[in-house]
Design a protein around this motif. Structure first.
Motif, short mmCIF file in Angstrom:
data_model
loop_
_atom_site.label_atom_id
_atom_site.label_comp_id
_atom_site.label_asym_id
_atom_site.label_seq_id
_atom_site.Cartn_x
_atom_site.Cartn_y
_atom_site.Cartn_z
N LEU A 136 -13.14 16.19 11.77
CA LEU A 136 -14.09 15.90 10.70
C LEU A 136 -13.39 15.94 9.34
N TRP A 137 -12.50 16.91 9.16
CA TRP A 137 -11.75 17.01 7.91
C TRP A 137 -10.88 15.77 7.70
N LEU A 138 -10.28 15.24 8.76
CA LEU A 138 -9.50 14.02 8.64
C LEU A 138 -10.36 12.85 8.19
N ARG A 139 -11.57 12.76 8.73
CA ARG A 139 -12.48 11.69 8.31
C ARG A 139 -12.84 11.81 6.84
N ILE A 140 -13.01 13.05 6.37
CA ILE A 140 -13.30 13.26 4.95
C ILE A 140 -12.13 12.78 4.10
N ILE A 145 -9.19 9.72 -0.08
CA ILE A 145 -7.80 9.41 -0.46
C ILE A 145 -7.57 7.92 -0.35
N ASP A 146 -6.86 7.36 -1.31
CA ASP A 146 -6.77 5.91 -1.46
C ASP A 146 -5.82 5.23 -0.47
N HIS A 147 -4.70 5.88 -0.18
CA HIS A 147 -3.69 5.21 0.64
C HIS A 147 -2.93 6.26 1.44
N PHE A 148 -2.52 5.88 2.65
CA PHE A 148 -1.82 6.79 3.55
C PHE A 148 -0.50 6.17 3.98
N VAL A 149 0.50 7.03 4.17
CA VAL A 149 1.82 6.59 4.61
C VAL A 149 2.12 7.20 5.97
N ALA A 150 2.45 6.36 6.94
CA ALA A 150 2.95 6.79 8.24
C ALA A 150 4.46 6.85 8.16
N MET A 151 5.06 7.92 8.68
CA MET A 151 6.48 8.16 8.48
C MET A 151 7.37 7.49 9.53
N PRO A 165 -9.11 5.22 7.31
CA PRO A 165 -9.20 4.76 5.92
C PRO A 165 -9.64 3.30 5.87
N GLY A 166 -9.79 2.78 4.67
CA GLY A 166 -10.20 1.40 4.52
C GLY A 166 -9.13 0.42 4.94
#
Length: 389
Positions: A136-140, A145-151, A165-166
């Motif tokens: 649930l916290w991840l969904r929040i 948060i605007d953008h995510f980076v996968a490493m 995310p969007g």
């Protein structure tokens, strides 16, 4: 463009080390990259923070060690209002709560946030009620948060499935754990060692996540009388691990090396590198070991581990937490069969490649008005979620 990075302190950690190196690199490229710290102490200050001139808020009259996150949430909004950054860098999973808090406290005045996912999101080490709350916290986070980076390639699927995310809000930027110059220096330290027995090495913070207890148990079960284990790193678990080594009867063959700058430069004579973590993202220490030219024995603590180790060509994987499997592989430690492949793998994860890729992502999110806060306000947070089991 002004990019604000916020960290707890200069205390050693893989997330913090990479973030500090990125800040240094961006500044070298002429980027205005302020650094905000919850407190100003820590061993990496002398190593990486000498010229960074971080902003450290005036303390409340006593040490904030242990609750830096709360202190940052209290003091960071004022710094953001004064400096008006164009974007913020959330360096790892543990900092996401600060990023979400800034979105809630500042609303539309909060600059867009780019967050690097630094740890495994499945978290199979958690009991299911905690794991459900974590999802649930991840969904929040995905709402705010605007953008995510996968490493690493493949990790973007985990982000898409669990954070949600969007559209277009995920980039793949290999973790800048190394630099080209560092790779050259690490490859140069590899050399043969005279004497009996094998040397196993590990690097990491002595914390529960790293599960060094599993490593000690496997070493006690499978290592020969002339074998040695060297662990580089410091942390809250050191006393417990030292006591465990005495109970296991391996204290004379185990050496805690403590925190040292660039520990990978000191592992060139080892026979294999060990990683026993319960969960990780893309472990920088594994990339350093590959740069040195060491075979790796590791738990499958991340969805990225199989690709990192070339599906077995560069090391051996065992299930996380599986003592018997770890001991079996340690007893018959593999030699590195593909030295050129280990070097090529290490060169994919460099500061030179990642720093401009991050700047491109920051430019994209700073060029458009942030939508994450408005979307989050319009959409209700789900009250129930499917159990992960």
């Amino acid at each position: 463009m002004r990019i604000l990075t916020f960290l707890h302190s200069f205390e050693p950690g893989g997330v913090e080390r990479v973030a500090l190196r990125l800040v240094c690199r961006w500044r070298d490229q002429g980027i205005d990259a302020p650094l905000f710290l919850g407190r100003g102490d820590g061993a990496m200050g002398a190593e990486l923070g000498r010229d960074l001139d971080p902003h450290v808020p005036r303390g409340p009259g006593f040490s904030v060690a242990g609750f830096e996150t709360l202190w940052m949430i209290m003091t960071l909004p004022g710094f953001i209002r004064r400096t008006r950054p164009d974007a913020m860098f959330c360096a790892g999973n543990s900092y996401a709560v600060v990023a979400v808090a800034m979105k809630l406290l500042l609303g539309r005045r909060c600059p867009p946030v780019l967050a690097k996912i630094s740890n495994d999101l499945e978290r199979r080490d958690m009991v299911w009620p905690v794991r459900t709350a974590y999802r649930l916290w991840l969904r929040i986070q995905g709402r705010f948060i605007d953008h995510f980076v996968a490493m690493a390639p493949g990790l973007e699927r985990e982000i898409a499935a669990l954070v949600r995310p969007g559209a277009g809000a995920i980039s793949i930027i290999p973790d800048p754990a190394l630099s080209l110059d560092q790779i050259d220096r690490l490859r140069a330290v590899r050399r043969k060692r005279a004497g009996k027995g094998r040397w196993f090495v590990a690097i990491g913070r002595l914390a529960r996540q790293k599960n060094f207890g599993l490593m000690l148990d496997a070493f006690a079960r499978a290592a020969g009388p002339d074998d040695r284990l060297l662990i580089f790193g410091e942390g809250p678990e050191r006393g417990r691990l030292a006591a465990r080594s005495r109970r296991l009867g391996i204290a004379g063959r185990l050496c805690f090396m403590g925190h040292v700058p660039d520990p990978a430069l000191r592992i060139g004579q080892a026979d294999a590198f060990l990683l026993s973590s319960d969960y990780e993202g893309v472990p920088a220490v594994v990339l350093e070991a590959l740069a040195v030219g060491l075979p790796v024995i590791a738990t499958e603590c991340s969805a990225a581990m199989r690709s990192l180790l070339g599906d077995g060509a560069l090391g051996r994987l065992v299930p996380a937490g599986d003592l018997a499997a770890f001991a079996r592989v340690l007893a018959d430690a593999p030699g590195l069969q593909h030295a050129a492949a280990s070097l090529a793998q290490a060169r994919r994860f460099t500061l030179e490649a990642a720093a401009p890729a991050y700047l491109d992502s920051f430019a994209r999110i700073a060029a458009r008005p942030t939508e994450a806060f408005l979307v989050a306000c319009r959409q209700p947070i789900p009250s129930t979620m499917t159990s992960p089991l």
